[in-house]
Design an enzyme around this catalytic site. Structure first.
Site, short mmCIF file in Angstrom:
data_model
loop_
_atom_site.label_atom_id
_atom_site.label_comp_id
_atom_site.label_asym_id
_atom_site.label_seq_id
_atom_site.Cartn_x
_atom_site.Cartn_y
_atom_site.Cartn_z
N GLY A 1 41.98 45.75 22.42
CA GLY A 1 40.78 45.48 21.61
C GLY A 1 41.06 44.96 20.22
O GLY A 1 40.12 44.63 19.48
N CYS B 1 27.53 19.28 32.51
CA CYS B 1 26.10 18.95 32.56
C CYS B 1 25.22 20.15 32.25
O CYS B 1 24.42 20.58 33.09
CB CYS B 1 25.77 18.35 33.92
SG CYS B 1 26.68 16.84 34.18
N TYR C 1 41.93 34.31 26.72
CA TYR C 1 40.68 34.13 27.46
C TYR C 1 40.22 32.66 27.43
O TYR C 1 39.04 32.38 27.37
CB TYR C 1 39.59 35.07 26.91
CG TYR C 1 40.04 36.51 26.89
CD1 TYR C 1 40.20 37.21 28.08
CD2 TYR C 1 40.34 37.18 25.69
CE1 TYR C 1 40.64 38.53 28.09
CE2 TYR C 1 40.79 38.48 25.69
CZ TYR C 1 40.93 39.16 26.89
OH TYR C 1 41.38 40.45 26.89
N1 LLP Z 1 42.52 46.97 28.55
C1 LLP Z 1 41.41 46.88 29.29
C2 LLP Z 1 41.10 47.95 30.24
C3 LLP Z 1 40.55 45.79 29.14
O1 LLP Z 1 39.45 45.72 29.86
C4 LLP Z 1 40.87 44.78 28.21
C5 LLP Z 1 40.00 43.63 28.03
C6 LLP Z 1 42.08 44.90 27.47
C7 LLP Z 1 42.87 46.02 27.67
C8 LLP Z 1 42.52 43.88 26.48
O2 LLP Z 1 41.60 43.71 25.46
P1 LLP Z 1 41.99 42.80 24.19
O3 LLP Z 1 43.18 43.45 23.51
O4 LLP Z 1 42.34 41.44 24.67
O5 LLP Z 1 40.77 42.83 23.36
N2 LLP Z 1 36.73 37.51 27.71
C9 LLP Z 1 36.39 38.21 26.48
C10 LLP Z 1 37.22 39.46 26.30
C11 LLP Z 1 37.10 40.42 27.46
C12 LLP Z 1 38.02 41.59 27.35
C13 LLP Z 1 38.03 42.35 28.63
N3 LLP Z 1 38.88 43.46 28.64
C14 LLP Z 1 36.56 37.23 25.31
O6 LLP Z 1 36.93 36.09 25.52
O7 LLP Z 1 36.26 37.59 24.17
#
Ligand code: LLP
Length: 399
Positions: free
Chosen positions: A226, A336, A365
């Site tokens: 996160g 489109c 992402y």
């Molecule tokens: N752990 C779990 C269980 C998760 O669901 C996620 C992300 C992470 C770790 C890693 O999170 P990060 O460190 O990358 O914030 N597509 C969206 C973000 C979706 C995140 C989903 N889960 C975007 O482009 O902002």
């Protein structure tokens, strides 16, 4: 990234040169930035033992997976495909974590056969895991009602969220575990993505550590991922040092009360790869309407979905002429749909057909969420490491 002679450079390479050599749209990643981010995060938590499991949903390119393995990271996965990619990149099963909602019977069988530790997301998953008798150690993903993130689609805690086992179900979880001879050795919480507020994150940590005392057999506590990165010019970076110091202090105090030292686990995705990636696109059309000037490019939300999906802001730089008198333009994709805009009403220096634009912070992402919508091929990916550029995924061919 650097600006030299009014051109954008990535490592030793002018973005325009990479665009010419490999074509556009093109994802370019800078290896140094990935290493720097990994080191920044891992150096910030003065505690041991601690594991960093790269959440590869952010970017699953096999070369990047290998890079993370060599850096010493584990891998956080969500699907059979990600696990297989991790195993192929040389991760051992004990270096892989799995977290996913709505698991199928086949997925449960697969994880148990591979010997992979899962953060189980529901009582049903726990029950079905227990019935299989193959793997007595489990971790639970919990939802303590706390969620954070800049868009509701990336908030993963709270009553509105589909994720995790709620505190009111912990007695049932313990009973299911006891019935099947399962040991709950881990607790995991992931409250959301792209969080810049480190204090908010620490409040969620406090809540998790408070409930962790109710689970006597823990070997690790997993605080999820996160960690955000600045996308907008006015955003400040995540205060990783302050956060890390507080984490270590809080966790030491927790372990002292718990009676033994446990392992800390993190699952960072975006923080490690977002800033390393750029999507290069070519301007193919410029259109002026009574309301706006549209700068049309050879890519769209099929390649970078974040602006259309979350209203996400990505900086756009004209790599062919970085500086100049700016005018407000809207950078539009070639899909489109009217929502296919990379940037709306942004000041950009004079832009011409043929210019190469760089869409920044696209390493997380970006490619991993790309699609073939409108039957267009996905871009190639290139990794730059100082004065070396290497094609790490070929452009999709029409065939
Ligand atoms: N752990 C779990 C269980 C998760 O669901 C996620 C992300 C992470 C770790 C890693 O999170 P990060 O460190 O990358 O914030 N597509 C969206 C973000 C979706 C995140 C989903 N889960 C975007 O482009 O902002």
């Amino acid at each position: 990234m650097e600006i030299r002679g009014n051109k954008l450079y990535i490592g030793a390479f002018a973005a325009e040169r990479l665009a010419r050599r490999y074509g556009t749209p093109l994802y370019v990643y800078d290896a140094e930035t990935i290493r720097r981010q990994y080191q920044k995060l891992t150096a910030s938590v003065p505690y041991s033992p601690v594991g960093y499991f790269y959440a590869c949903k952010a970017n699953t390119n096999p070369v990047l997976l290998e890079m993370f393995r060599r850096l010493g990271a584990g891998l956080e996965t969500v699907s059979r495909g990600e696990v297989l990619a991790g195993l192929r990149a040389g991760f051992r099963p004990d270096q892989i974590l799995f977290t996913c909602s709505n698991m199928t019977e086949a997925e449960l069988d697969f994880l148990i056969a591979q010997g992979i530790c899962a953060n189980l997301d529901s009582l049903s998953q726990l029950q079905r895991w227990g019935l299989r008798k193959g793997a007595p150690h489990v971790s639970l993903r919990v939802n303590l009602g706390i969620g954070l993130g800049p868009h509701r689609h990336v908030v993963t805690g709270g009553g509105d969220s589909k994720f995790g086992i709620h505190a009111g179900q912990f007695d049932q979880a313990r009973a299911i575990a006891a019935r099947h001879g399962l040991r709950i050795v881990g607790l995991q919480q992931h409250i959301g993505s792209n969080i810049l507020d480190h204090r908010g994150m620490l409040r969620a940590v406090e809540a998790l550590l408070r409930v962790a005392r109710q689970f006597p057999n823990l070997e690790f506590v997993d605080f999820g991922g996160g960690f955000g990165v600045p996308y907008r010019p006015e955003e400040r970076p995540f205060a990783v040092r302050q956060w890390g110091r507080s984490m270590a202090r809080m966790f030491r105090a927790f372990c002292a009360a718990y009676g033994r030292p446990l392992r800390m686990v993190f699952e960072p995705g975006r923080y490690l790869v977002a800033e390393a990636g750029i999507l290069l696109v070519t301007v193919t059309d410029i259109k002026t309407t009574p309301e706006r000037t549209f700068v049309g490019v050879d890519s769209g939300f099929n390649h970078l979905a974040r602006p259309a999906l979350y209203g996400a802001y990505h900086m756009v730089v004209n790599a062919s002429r970085v500086h100049g008198r700016t005018a407000r333009v809207t950078v539009a994709g070639n899909i489109c749909e009217s929502g296919d805009l990379f940037a709306a009403n942004r000041p950009l220096p004079p832009t011409r057909v043929g210019d190469v634009l760089a869409i920044l912070n696209a390493g997380a992402y970006g490619f991993s969420m790309s699609s073939n919508y409108n039957s267009r091929p996905r871009p190639a990916e290139v990794l730059v490491s100082r004065n070396r550029a290497r094609l790490i995924r070929e452009r999709e061919a029409w065939e």
